[in-house]
Design a protein around this motif. Structure first.
Motif: not given
Length: 320
Positions: A135-141, A236-258
């Motif tokens: 909801r915060a992402v939708r409302q930007k609050e 090869q024969r391995a998994a690789l997972a990456t976590s971060g906020d490049d594309f899924r985040f919201v900016e509220i009040g000048g702050h960036r929240y992942s």
């Protein structure tokens, strides 16, 4: 398992595009070819690449794998009201012990193990918090403080009780909702890889929402060539997972929240870092990258030895 160099902390800028991995360009025989199949599920795009000389059989294998993915979504989705996960969440605080499917049981068992080893940095009981942040992402609050407090009171992996002999689960906290977003894609990748192997395909690469799982290396190579930050690695024969906020985040009040939520505070992570985890188990890589993303670089480095005594993995931080 491929190696990620010396696994240093990377101290340079880079750009990483989930879903735009550097897929291998293969120069093989006239018969063998790299076939790519895509399917949208779990809120993202899954891609399967198969080295095959029988395109019809490869297509059948991919279809079977994606059918399994669809069935796992019916089990693990927190969006669908009829999913097994949400039916379990609906029993929270009722005192009921609920028999769950083998797939859900396996994911919850691993989730609880990671939660204990990370002191709750990884926690699948954050569903109530997840809903507030959607909801915060939708409302930007920011979430309402009182609602945030109530959601936090319903959060905590210690309120999830597992009964192995019966394969039953009890959620002891009223209002608790489960969210498997930090582990389900990795688990799904592993299950799909098993399907591809049943069809005889071992030279495969699966990607879902930035989580990668590689099978055997294509002929004439030492692994599938993929991008990790600005570096290219062979997998090869391995998994690789990456976590971060490049594309899924919201900016509220000048702050960036992942989109990654800290289960202790209920807030979206604000430190601008990204972590990649590589190991044999795709679900484990997914969960550990989520946990490390919550903890941040310094704390992750302190917890890593404890985790590595139980699990074999490597991780690297990318700082901006």
């Amino acid at each position: 398992m491929a190696k990620m160099g010396k696994m240093p902390h990377v101290k340079r800028n880079f750009y990483y595009i989930i879903g735009c991995m550097l897929w291998a360009v293969l120069q093989g025989t006239s018969r063998a070819q790299a076939l790519v199949f895509e399917h949208g599920q779990m809120g993202t795009l899954f891609r399967i690449q198969i080295i095959a000389d029988d395109s019809a059989r490869a297509a059948a294998a991919a279809k079977a794998a994606f059918n399994l993915l669809d069935s796992l979504n019916l089990i693990m989705s927190d969006y669908r009201s009829d999913s097994e996960l949400n039916r379990l969440s609906a029993t929270a605080g009722s005192g009921q012990r609920v028999v769950v499917s083998p797939a859900l049981w396996e994911v919850l068992q691993l989730s609880q193990a990671i939660s204990r080893l990370t002191d709750g940095a990884f926690d699948v009981s954050i569903g109530a918090l997840t809903q507030l942040w959607r909801r915060a992402v939708r409302q930007k609050e920011l979430p309402d403080p009182q609602r945030l407090k109530a959601a936090l009171s319903a959060t905590g992996y210690r309120y999830i009780r597992l009964y192995p002999k019966e394969r039953k689960v009890k959620l002891t906290r009223k209002g608790m909702k489960l969210d498997l977003g930090g582990i389900a894609k990795g688990y799904a990748n592993a299950q799909m890889q098993q399907v591809l192997r049943q069809y005889g395909f071992r030279k495969t690469l699966i990607e879902g929402g930035g989580d990668l799982l590689a099978g055997d290396a294509p002929d004439g190579t030492n692994g599938w060539r993929v991008l990790v930050g600005s570096d290219t690695v062979s997998l090869q024969r391995a998994a690789l997972a990456t976590s971060g906020d490049d594309f899924r985040f919201v900016e509220i009040g000048g702050h960036r929240y992942s989109h990654v939520i800290n289960p202790r505070t209920g807030m979206g992570v604000t430190h601008r870092t990204r972590v990649s985890v590589m190991c044999a188990d795709a679900a484990l890589a997914d969960a550990l990258s989520s946990a490390f993303s919550v903890m941040g670089e310094a704390k992750s480095s302190r917890y890593a030895p404890r985790l590595q005594r139980k699990y074999d993995f490597a991780f690297v931080w990318h700082l901006r």
